[in-house]
Write an enzyme that holds these catalytic residues in place. Structure first.
Site, PDB file in Angstrom:
ATOM      1  N   ASN A   7     -18.098  40.428  52.540  1.00  0.00           N
ATOM      2  CA  ASN A   7     -17.051  39.507  52.104  1.00  0.00           C
ATOM      3  C   ASN A   7     -15.960  39.560  53.162  1.00  0.00           C
ATOM      4  O   ASN A   7     -15.171  40.493  53.218  1.00  0.00           O
ATOM      5  CB  ASN A   7     -16.527  39.978  50.737  1.00  0.00           C
ATOM      6  CG  ASN A   7     -15.411  39.090  50.208  1.00  0.00           C
ATOM      7  OD1 ASN A   7     -14.939  38.184  50.911  1.00  0.00           O
ATOM      8  ND2 ASN A   7     -14.980  39.351  48.989  1.00  0.00           N
ATOM      9  N   LYS A  14     -14.950  43.360  53.469  1.00  0.00           N
ATOM     10  CA  LYS A  14     -15.395  44.232  52.379  1.00  0.00           C
ATOM     11  C   LYS A  14     -16.911  44.276  52.462  1.00  0.00           C
ATOM     12  O   LYS A  14     -17.541  43.230  52.676  1.00  0.00           O
ATOM     13  CB  LYS A  14     -14.993  43.656  51.018  1.00  0.00           C
ATOM     14  CG  LYS A  14     -13.523  43.790  50.708  1.00  0.00           C
ATOM     15  CD  LYS A  14     -13.267  43.354  49.273  1.00  0.00           C
ATOM     16  CE  LYS A  14     -11.793  43.178  49.020  1.00  0.00           C
ATOM     17  NZ  LYS A  14     -11.481  42.183  48.029  1.00  0.00           N
ATOM     18  N   ARG A  97     -20.405  36.324  50.958  1.00  0.00           N
ATOM     19  CA  ARG A  97     -19.565  35.476  50.127  1.00  0.00           C
ATOM     20  C   ARG A  97     -18.994  34.400  51.043  1.00  0.00           C
ATOM     21  O   ARG A  97     -18.370  34.700  52.063  1.00  0.00           O
ATOM     22  CB  ARG A  97     -18.423  36.294  49.548  1.00  0.00           C
ATOM     23  CG  ARG A  97     -17.429  35.413  48.832  1.00  0.00           C
ATOM     24  CD  ARG A  97     -16.152  36.134  48.567  1.00  0.00           C
ATOM     25  NE  ARG A  97     -15.269  35.279  47.805  1.00  0.00           N
ATOM     26  CZ  ARG A  97     -13.959  35.285  47.955  1.00  0.00           C
ATOM     27  NH1 ARG A  97     -13.383  36.083  48.818  1.00  0.00           N
ATOM     28  NH2 ARG A  97     -13.214  34.497  47.221  1.00  0.00           N
ATOM     29  N   HIS A 186     -13.973  31.168  42.518  1.00  0.00           N
ATOM     30  CA  HIS A 186     -14.364  32.324  41.692  1.00  0.00           C
ATOM     31  C   HIS A 186     -15.702  32.073  40.992  1.00  0.00           C
ATOM     32  O   HIS A 186     -16.003  32.700  39.972  1.00  0.00           O
ATOM     33  CB  HIS A 186     -13.329  32.621  40.568  1.00  0.00           C
ATOM     34  CG  HIS A 186     -12.086  33.297  41.025  1.00  0.00           C
ATOM     35  ND1 HIS A 186     -10.899  33.168  40.338  1.00  0.00           N
ATOM     36  CD2 HIS A 186     -11.823  34.127  42.062  1.00  0.00           C
ATOM     37  CE1 HIS A 186      -9.961  33.882  40.949  1.00  0.00           C
ATOM     38  NE2 HIS A 186     -10.489  34.462  42.005  1.00  0.00           N
ATOM     39  N   HIS A 215     -11.099  35.090  34.681  1.00  0.00           N
ATOM     40  CA  HIS A 215     -11.080  36.042  35.801  1.00  0.00           C
ATOM     41  C   HIS A 215      -9.618  36.227  36.204  1.00  0.00           C
ATOM     42  O   HIS A 215      -9.011  35.320  36.783  1.00  0.00           O
ATOM     43  CB  HIS A 215     -11.903  35.493  36.972  1.00  0.00           C
ATOM     44  CG  HIS A 215     -11.863  36.382  38.172  1.00  0.00           C
ATOM     45  ND1 HIS A 215     -12.949  37.086  38.621  1.00  0.00           N
ATOM     46  CD2 HIS A 215     -10.842  36.720  39.005  1.00  0.00           C
ATOM     47  CE1 HIS A 215     -12.602  37.814  39.667  1.00  0.00           C
ATOM     48  NE2 HIS A 215     -11.326  37.601  39.930  1.00  0.00           N
ATOM     49  N   LEU A 216      -9.067  37.388  35.880  1.00  0.00           N
ATOM     50  CA  LEU A 216      -7.634  37.606  36.093  1.00  0.00           C
ATOM     51  C   LEU A 216      -7.416  38.755  37.071  1.00  0.00           C
ATOM     52  O   LEU A 216      -7.340  39.924  36.691  1.00  0.00           O
ATOM     53  CB  LEU A 216      -6.952  37.926  34.754  1.00  0.00           C
ATOM     54  CG  LEU A 216      -7.286  37.008  33.576  1.00  0.00           C
ATOM     55  CD1 LEU A 216      -6.609  37.495  32.305  1.00  0.00           C
ATOM     56  CD2 LEU A 216      -6.884  35.567  33.884  1.00  0.00           C
ATOM     57  N   GLY A 219      -5.775  36.607  42.346  1.00  0.00           N
ATOM     58  CA  GLY A 219      -6.057  35.205  42.067  1.00  0.00           C
ATOM     59  C   GLY A 219      -6.579  35.161  40.636  1.00  0.00           C
ATOM     60  O   GLY A 219      -7.164  36.139  40.171  1.00  0.00           O
ATOM     61  N   ARG A 248       0.739  32.863  43.467  1.00  0.00           N
ATOM     62  CA  ARG A 248       0.557  31.401  43.453  1.00  0.00           C
ATOM     63  C   ARG A 248       1.111  30.819  42.166  1.00  0.00           C
ATOM     64  O   ARG A 248       0.997  31.424  41.093  1.00  0.00           O
ATOM     65  CB  ARG A 248      -0.929  31.036  43.555  1.00  0.00           C
ATOM     66  CG  ARG A 248      -1.577  31.480  44.823  1.00  0.00           C
ATOM     67  CD  ARG A 248      -3.003  30.934  44.899  1.00  0.00           C
ATOM     68  NE  ARG A 248      -3.768  31.686  45.870  1.00  0.00           N
ATOM     69  CZ  ARG A 248      -4.983  32.187  45.647  1.00  0.00           C
ATOM     70  NH1 ARG A 248      -5.594  31.978  44.492  1.00  0.00           N
ATOM     71  NH2 ARG A 248      -5.592  32.858  46.584  1.00  0.00           N
ATOM     72  N   ARG A 292       0.536  45.492  36.781  1.00  0.00           N
ATOM     73  CA  ARG A 292       0.810  46.835  36.258  1.00  0.00           C
ATOM     74  C   ARG A 292       2.283  47.189  36.459  1.00  0.00           C
ATOM     75  O   ARG A 292       2.943  47.690  35.554  1.00  0.00           O
ATOM     76  CB  ARG A 292      -0.074  47.850  36.968  1.00  0.00           C
ATOM     77  CG  ARG A 292      -0.373  49.042  36.113  1.00  0.00           C
ATOM     78  CD  ARG A 292      -1.382  49.961  36.698  1.00  0.00           C
ATOM     79  NE  ARG A 292      -1.984  49.472  37.932  1.00  0.00           N
ATOM     80  CZ  ARG A 292      -2.981  50.070  38.551  1.00  0.00           C
ATOM     81  NH1 ARG A 292      -3.498  51.162  38.042  1.00  0.00           N
ATOM     82  NH2 ARG A 292      -3.489  49.600  39.668  1.00  0.00           N
ATOM     83  N   GLU A 341      -9.593  43.202  32.807  1.00  0.00           N
ATOM     84  CA  GLU A 341     -10.383  44.386  32.430  1.00  0.00           C
ATOM     85  C   GLU A 341      -9.513  45.540  31.968  1.00  0.00           C
ATOM     86  O   GLU A 341      -9.967  46.392  31.209  1.00  0.00           O
ATOM     87  CB  GLU A 341     -11.239  44.831  33.636  1.00  0.00           C
ATOM     88  CG  GLU A 341     -12.353  43.860  33.951  1.00  0.00           C
ATOM     89  CD  GLU A 341     -12.946  44.043  35.348  1.00  0.00           C
ATOM     90  OE1 GLU A 341     -12.890  45.170  35.873  1.00  0.00           O
ATOM     91  OE2 GLU A 341     -13.456  43.057  35.900  1.00  0.00           O
ATOM     92  N   ASN A 342      -8.260  45.576  32.453  1.00  0.00           N
ATOM     93  CA  ASN A 342      -7.457  46.784  32.251  1.00  0.00           C
ATOM     94  C   ASN A 342      -6.214  46.637  31.394  1.00  0.00           C
ATOM     95  O   ASN A 342      -5.558  47.632  31.094  1.00  0.00           O
ATOM     96  CB  ASN A 342      -7.020  47.340  33.613  1.00  0.00           C
ATOM     97  CG  ASN A 342      -8.199  47.810  34.424  1.00  0.00           C
ATOM     98  OD1 ASN A 342      -8.951  48.660  33.975  1.00  0.00           O
ATOM     99  ND2 ASN A 342      -8.383  47.229  35.588  1.00  0.00           N
ATOM    100  N   GLU A 392     -19.073  40.534  41.585  1.00  0.00           N
ATOM    101  CA  GLU A 392     -19.493  39.444  42.462  1.00  0.00           C
ATOM    102  C   GLU A 392     -20.496  39.931  43.505  1.00  0.00           C
ATOM    103  O   GLU A 392     -21.442  39.221  43.861  1.00  0.00           O
ATOM    104  CB  GLU A 392     -18.271  38.845  43.171  1.00  0.00           C
ATOM    105  CG  GLU A 392     -17.381  38.070  42.215  1.00  0.00           C
ATOM    106  CD  GLU A 392     -15.971  37.901  42.741  1.00  0.00           C
ATOM    107  OE1 GLU A 392     -15.184  38.867  42.634  1.00  0.00           O
ATOM    108  OE2 GLU A 392     -15.648  36.821  43.230  1.00  0.00           O
TER     109      GLU A 392
END
Ligand code: ADP
Length: 409
Positions: A7, A14, A97, A186, A215-216, A219, A248, A292, A341-342, A392
């Protein structure tokens, strides 16, 4: 087969090495052997690498170049001490990707000269990303000349959107002349998460299954998925549209931008930076783009942090309502990405007041669900709500294997 997943960003790479094949994918037995990141850190690129049972590696490699980054990734993957394969020949395929596939690429493809031309043709629409993705391809080609490479597009999953979802209310000639339309991004994540939801509900292949995937991350986007196909998504012509994100702005009255450009005497580049880099959670809070940090600041009484989180959750709630309408109801919702997720608080604030749509959380389940696939709605009637960690890279590896494996009867 061992698949190297790349990616590439403009100054980052990555990578993951994933072992998978069709049977492993079917049974969910695929394994991530190692993962890493080469990232520019103020003029010097730094490698971060980790593999199970090995010491994490951190190493500076000089100025960032894609070629050098891929070389370094392969060197660490084959390193006698910390590597996971004895030789780079063990890599059977490379999956990339690729951010923008435009209208041309409706699924993942083996990369050949024609595909390269297609990715190049989309550079005007993704000027930062597509060139970097191609750099990654050329770098891998130089290191692994005989290994097949596959492109997996962020936009491809959304090619099933109907015209009423992808067209703007602009003169139709702008779509015809310049391809101005909504593409959505995404897609690999939404496809993965929707696939997991269908499996969790034991309704794979059900053409009537109505899902909303959120998908948070930094982005953020939401997607309405009917029978496994994307029928609408919140990002548009670019990833700027839709939800409020880390930096954004998401949806905006274009006339407001014209007004600001006039008042502040901003050019196009400055206006773009304003909307892409200085807005969203960061712009609203004046504090941080990081959810966070904002949740912690809110705890301590920071009102602007509260405001930013409220706007974020409200915008998402509106999209969920809109997609319930687009789908004619909802069977399940998934929260994915670092925030989804968190953060039990964001999930709770987003779904607050949506009981009328059959959307309810179980406070205990929601409070405890972090980073693991779990149902967070109560048992009983109504839509089911899940946390689904996205992956992904795994989706890219699976697509890659299915395109490079010889077809069997
Ligand atoms: P990216 O889009 O860059 O891949 P991620 O998916 O990792 O980003 O998401 C990053 C976001 O997730 C940040 O806003 C971060 O604050 C948020 N996040 C991570 N962990 C938590 C947590 N425990 N609570 C709330 N937000 C979190």
């Amino acid at each position: 087969m061992k698949v190297l997943v790349l990616n590439c960003g403009s100054s980052s790479l990555k990578f993951q090495l994933i072992e998978t094949d069709e049977a492993m994918a079917r049974e969910g037995r695929d394994r991530t052997l190692a993962k890493g990141l080469v990232e520019d850190a103020g003029g010097t690129a730094v490698l971060h690498y980790e593999a199970e049972g090995k010491k994490p590696v951190r190493d500076a490699i000089g100025a960032f170049q894609h070629r050098k980054a891929v070389e370094k990734a392969l060197a660490v993957l084959t390193d006698p001490e910390n590597g996971v394969i004895p030789h780079k020949d063990e890599i059977g395929a490379v999956g990339h990707r690729v951010v923008h596939g435009g209208e041309q690429f409706q699924s993942s493809v083996l990369i050949d000269d024609q595909v390269i031309e297609g990715i190049e043709a989309m550079i005007a629409l993704a000027p930062l990303h597509n060139p970097a993705n191609l750099q990654g391809y050329y770098a891998a080609k130089a290191e692994l000349p005989d290994v097949p490479q596959v492109a997996v597009f962020d936009t491809a999953f959304h090619h099933t959107m109907p015209r009423e979802a992808y067209l703007y209310g602009l003169p139709y000639s702008l779509y015809q002349r310049f391809g101005i339309r909504r593409f959505g991004f995404h897609g690999t994540s939404h496809r993965f998460v929707a696939g997991r939801l269908a499996a969790l509900l034991k309704r794979e292949g059900d053409s009537g299954l109505r899902l909303i995937t959120c998908h948070l991350g930094n982005g953020a986007s939401a997607c309405a998925v009917l029978g496994g196909k994307s029928i609408d998504t919140s990002m548009g012509f670019t990833p700027l549209e839709g939800l409020v994100m880390g930096t954004r702005c998401g949806d905006l009255d274009p006339a407001a931008l014209l007004f600001i450009m006039g008042r502040e005497e901003l050019g196009a580049a400055e206006a773009s930076a304003l909307m892409n880099k200085h807005s969203g959670l960061l712009g609203l809070s004046g504090l941080s783009n990081d959810m966070r940090t904002l949740l912690e600041a809110e705890e301590k009484g920071n009102e602007r942090a509260r405001l930013a989180i409220d706007v974020f959750c409200y915008r998402l709630r509106k999209y969920i309502g809109a997609y319930a309408a687009a789908l004619g109801g909802v069977d399940a919702i998934a929260f994915a990405g670092g925030i989804g997720e968190n953060s039990p608080a964001v999930r709770e604030r987003t779904l607050r007041g949506l009981e009328g749509l059959g959307l309810k959380l179980d406070p205990k389940r929601n409070g405890e669900a972090k980073g693991k696939e779990e149902q967070i709605s109560p048992e009983g009637p109504g839509a089911r709500v899940f946390v689904v960690p996205t992956n992904e890279e795994l989706m890219i590896a699976r697509d890659t294997v299915s395109l490079v494996s010889p077809v069997r009867d």
